[in-house]
Design a protein around this motif. Structure first.
Motif, PDB file in Angstrom:
ATOM      1  N   THR A 141       0.877  -1.284   0.204  1.00 38.74           N
ATOM      2  CA  THR A 141       0.087   0.529  -0.211  1.00 38.74           C
ATOM      3  C   THR A 141       0.744   1.406  -0.363  1.00 38.74           C
ATOM      4  O   THR A 141       0.101   2.249  -1.167  1.00 38.74           O
ATOM      5  N   HIS A 154       3.534   1.350  -1.361  1.00 34.65           N
ATOM      6  CA  HIS A 154       4.464   1.996  -2.232  1.00 34.65           C
ATOM      7  C   HIS A 154       3.793   2.185  -3.587  1.00 34.65           C
ATOM      8  O   HIS A 154       3.442   3.009  -4.433  1.00 34.65           O
ATOM      9  N   SER A 155       2.391   1.879  -3.738  1.00 32.27           N
ATOM     10  CA  SER A 155       1.262   2.352  -4.508  1.00 32.27           C
ATOM     11  C   SER A 155       0.922   3.828  -3.977  1.00 32.27           C
ATOM     12  O   SER A 155       0.696   4.463  -5.479  1.00 32.27           O
ATOM     13  N   TYR A 156       0.694   4.307  -2.975  1.00 34.51           N
ATOM     14  CA  TYR A 156       0.929   5.281  -2.518  1.00 34.51           C
ATOM     15  C   TYR A 156       1.828   6.592  -3.153  1.00 34.51           C
ATOM     16  O   TYR A 156       1.410   7.778  -3.184  1.00 34.51           O
ATOM     17  N   GLN A 199       3.925   5.237  -5.538  1.00 35.99           N
ATOM     18  CA  GLN A 199       3.709   5.781  -7.266  1.00 35.99           C
ATOM     19  C   GLN A 199       2.612   6.786  -7.866  1.00 35.99           C
ATOM     20  O   GLN A 199       3.224   7.625  -8.504  1.00 35.99           O
ATOM     21  N   LYS A 200       1.410   6.960  -6.881  1.00 39.10           N
ATOM     22  CA  LYS A 200       0.969   7.562  -7.401  1.00 39.10           C
ATOM     23  C   LYS A 200       1.306   9.466  -7.144  1.00 39.10           C
ATOM     24  O   LYS A 200       0.893  10.054  -7.821  1.00 39.10           O
TER      25      LYS A 200
END
Length: 85
Positions: free
Chosen positions: A32, A34-36, A38-39
């Motif tokens: 999660t 990493h996803s945050y 990356q965005k």
């Protein structure tokens, strides 16, 4: 000389459950996070690349201007204007 090891100890099921739980929580947190990030990076990447392109264009224009001025100066140095005496 062989070493004599103690017999393995049985680990409590509660401790095993806790270890696996923390492992899975860590993997989930990492995914999660990493996803945050990356965005967030995707939003700023275009702005950063635009700034870099603008800076490079400005530098290229300055180099071209400097080269033209230098050619003019060299022309004046090597081919001085003729004066009527």
């Amino acid at each position: 000389m062989p070493r004599d090891f103690k017999a393995p100890v049985n680990v409590s099921p509660l401790i095993r459950f806790g270890r696996w739980s923390f492992l899975l929580l860590g993997v989930t947190y990492g995914a999660t996070r990493h996803s945050y990030l990356q965005k967030k990076e995707d939003k700023t990447r275009d702005v950063r690349h635009q700034k870099i392109a603008d800076r490079e264009a400005k530098i290229a224009a300055e180099k071209k201007k400097f080269a033209e001025e230098e050619i003019k100066n060299l022309d004046v140095m090597f081919n001085p204007p003729k004066t009527v005496a």
